[in-house]
Design a protein around this motif. Structure first.
Motif, PDB file in Angstrom:
ATOM      1  N   ASP A  92       0.852  -1.206   0.000  1.00  0.00           N
ATOM      2  CA  ASP A  92       0.000   0.000   0.000  1.00  0.00           C
ATOM      3  C   ASP A  92       0.872   1.235   0.000  1.00  0.00           C
ATOM      4  O   ASP A  92       1.960   1.243   0.596  1.00  0.00           O
ATOM      5  N   LYS A  94       0.998   4.906   1.497  1.00  0.00           N
ATOM      6  CA  LYS A  94       0.269   5.536   2.604  1.00  0.00           C
ATOM      7  C   LYS A  94      -0.326   6.892   2.215  1.00  0.00           C
ATOM      8  O   LYS A  94      -1.337   7.308   2.775  1.00  0.00           O
ATOM      9  N   ASP A  95       0.313   7.607   1.259  1.00  0.00           N
ATOM     10  CA  ASP A  95      -0.217   8.935   0.897  1.00  0.00           C
ATOM     11  C   ASP A  95      -1.358   8.821  -0.112  1.00  0.00           C
ATOM     12  O   ASP A  95      -2.404   9.417   0.059  1.00  0.00           O
ATOM     13  N   SER A  96      -1.119   8.033  -1.160  1.00  0.00           N
ATOM     14  CA  SER A  96      -2.145   7.961  -2.221  1.00  0.00           C
ATOM     15  C   SER A  96      -3.257   6.981  -1.876  1.00  0.00           C
ATOM     16  O   SER A  96      -4.304   6.989  -2.508  1.00  0.00           O
ATOM     17  N   LYS A  97      -3.015   6.144  -0.869  1.00  0.00           N
ATOM     18  CA  LYS A  97      -3.962   5.091  -0.450  1.00  0.00           C
ATOM     19  C   LYS A  97      -4.221   4.095  -1.586  1.00  0.00           C
ATOM     20  O   LYS A  97      -5.256   3.446  -1.653  1.00  0.00           O
ATOM     21  N   LYS A  98      -3.286   4.023  -2.523  1.00  0.00           N
ATOM     22  CA  LYS A  98      -3.444   3.072  -3.632  1.00  0.00           C
ATOM     23  C   LYS A  98      -2.704   1.785  -3.318  1.00  0.00           C
ATOM     24  O   LYS A  98      -1.734   1.786  -2.574  1.00  0.00           O
ATOM     25  N   ARG A  99      -3.168   0.689  -3.956  1.00  0.00           N
ATOM     26  CA  ARG A  99      -2.552  -0.619  -3.742  1.00  0.00           C
ATOM     27  C   ARG A  99      -1.813  -1.034  -5.010  1.00  0.00           C
ATOM     28  O   ARG A  99      -2.293  -0.785  -6.118  1.00  0.00           O
TER      29      ARG A  99
END
Ligand code: GAP
Length: 488
Positions: A92, A94-99
């Protein structure tokens, strides 16, 4: 890359406008990586299924079908290894919350940044491969840090640790249930019933078409990677000592099958042996197709040996064996596994063309293989008067139970032709004033746009000959006979 994404946007829009594919639950904003098939989409999809089904169960008298349930006893998925091992790696941001899948992040970074440094590229990819082999998640994370890989949007390196992510959808219903991630387990768990009820003898196959579900966290490229999709799988049960022979046969058979679709020539396909095998496989090969975004897997051929039956025997405490020739054994399995939606995308994307006509205008035409086209022929009256409509409607009604046809009179003849081109209809038949005198109609071909006059009585025969499955099934049958002659 820009060209590819432009083409893809055009393809997605065409698929929606002409009733092939709609985003699921669109009125509520859609659902990521889930799609619905519209009126033309479902016809095309059904034709693909029918062709596959006939290729398996008509051409091979030792392959039978099954249609097993999507929900199965949860022990099936413990026995098959999917609960413990059907995992992808996940990281993950942490800033973009993308996986992201960490190995893809590294592979794409290396491809982009070490174009002119093949030695470095090789070194990193081989380290990645070793870490994957050893399941050393720590080292993969170190590699991401060393290469300073950033989130593509936020351009920062604020990554979590890498962890495993199980791809199955779990349903809570008192006990845990799973949406099946492959159809194959419905075959293995019915093995005994099928052998007994159909008196099957080794070698034999069991074919199945059905929905599968995977919790793909990176779902992209339209139908290529979906969370709900359909598979066309066939498990071929063999003597253990004949593993190599049948593995090679099914690789060759399946490649031949794809080539008969005429989506391209031999260069549009490649057979790639797996570097990293699935947990159930002892050998695996992918048939890759040249999609608009490059070569990607369309079908997998695996040798699963006795992995599944042996585990089901152990978990269920029931004997799952073959008793033949005074022998009692668990057969080996060669599996062919084709994604129906992925094949739909391959067919749709390679058939969709923009053509410049002699008069300088552009026409959009879907050059589908005739036998897969959702509509086989369209019947039009040239004008909506002087009894032409009645004659055209009679032709349509007389033939509609034999072929999938449309009758249309809503626009001018030129626009009617364009619409049929756009949905891939191979033939249009137009009733005009000569029809009244000579019982003939104009037949227009989608690809050449040539027109010729034919007698009304010939229409049905032409549609059957040109758009039926027989021609292509016959070619495949010759291949099967050829193989049987030399090998069996
Ligand atoms: N039973 C073996 C098996 O499922 P797989 O390689 O994981 O093997 C087989 O999948 C085929 O299913 C793939 O080649 C692909 O065509 C299709 N497939 C797999 N995951 C898919 C997805 N998320 N969306 C669409 N098709 C998928």
């Amino acid at each position: 890359m820009k060209k590819c994404s432009y083409f893809f946007d055009f393809l997605i829009s065409h698929a929606k406008v002409y009733g092939f594919i709609f985003p699921s639950s669109e009125i509520y904003g859609g659902l990521n990586a889930i799609y619905d098939y519209g009126p033309h989409g479902v016809e095309l999809k059904n034709n693909i299924k029918e062709f596959w089904w006939k290729s398996m169960t008509l051409l091979h008298e030792n392959i039978v079908g099954v249609d097993s349930s999507i929900l199965m006893h949860s022990d099936v998925w413990h026995a098959s290894g999917h609960v413990d091992k059907f995992n992808e790696l996940l990281i993950d941001h942490k800033d973009s919350k993308k996986r992201y899948r960490p190995e893809i992040l590294i592979q794409e970074y290396v491809k982009k940044n070490f174009l002119n440094n093949p030695k470095k590229k090789e070194e990193i990819l081989s380290r990645l491969s070793q870490s994957l082999e050893k399941k050393d998640l720590g080292d993969i994370k170190v590699l991401i840090d060393e290469l300073c890989i950033c989130d593509p949007v936020f351009k920062t390196k604020n990554w979590t640790d890498i962890r495993h992510f199980n791809m199955m959808f779990k349903i809570k219903n008192g006990k845990d249930l799973y949406l099946r991630p492959e159809t194959a387990q419905g075959v293995f768990s019915n093995f005994h019933n099928i052998v007994k009820s159909s008196r099957m003898k080794i070698p034999f196959g069991i074919a199945q078409i059905g929905k599968s579900f995977r919790n793909e966290f990176i779902a992209r490229r339209f139908l290529f990677r979906m969370r709900e999709f359909e598979q066309m799988e066939m498990q071929f049960f063999i003597l253990p000592e004949e593993e190599i022979k049948w593995y090679e046969y099914w690789k060759e058979n399946r490649l031949k099958w794809h080539l008969e679709l005429k989506l391209g020539d031999k260069t549009s396909y490649q057979l790639c042996d797996h570097d990293h095998l699935s947990h159930y496989a002892s050998a695996g090969s992918d048939i890759e197709f040249h999609f608009p975004f490059g070569f990607q897997e369309i079908e997998g051929i695996h040798s699963r040996r006795d992995f599944d039956l042996k585990n089901h025997e152990f978990f269920s405490k029931k004997k799952i064996r073959i008793f033949e020739w005074k022998k009692n054994y668990i057969p080996y399995v060669i599996e062919t596994s084709l994604g129906l939606d992925r094949l739909f995308l391959a067919i749709f994307s390679s058939s969709l063309k923009k053509e410049k006509l002699k008069n300088g205008k552009i026409r959009i035409v879907l050059k589908l293989p005739y036998f897969l086209s959702p509509i086989k022929a369209a019947i039009f009256p040239l004008v909506r008067k002087d009894g032409l409509q009645e004659i055209a409607k009679k032709i349509f009604h007389d033939m509609k139970i034999h072929h999938r046809l449309v009758y249309d009179e809503k626009e001018s003849i030129g626009k009617l032709y364009r619409r049929q081109d756009a949905i891939g209809t191979p033939f249009c038949f137009t009733v005009d004033y000569d029809t009244i005198k000579t019982d003939t109609v104009t037949m227009r071909n989608r690809d050449s746009m040539e027109q010729k006059r034919i007698h009304i009585k010939e229409i049905s025969k032409i549609i059957k000959q040109e758009t039926g499955f027989e021609k292509v099934l016959k070619k495949l049958y010759h291949f099967i006979l050829f193989f049987s002659y030399f090998s069996l």
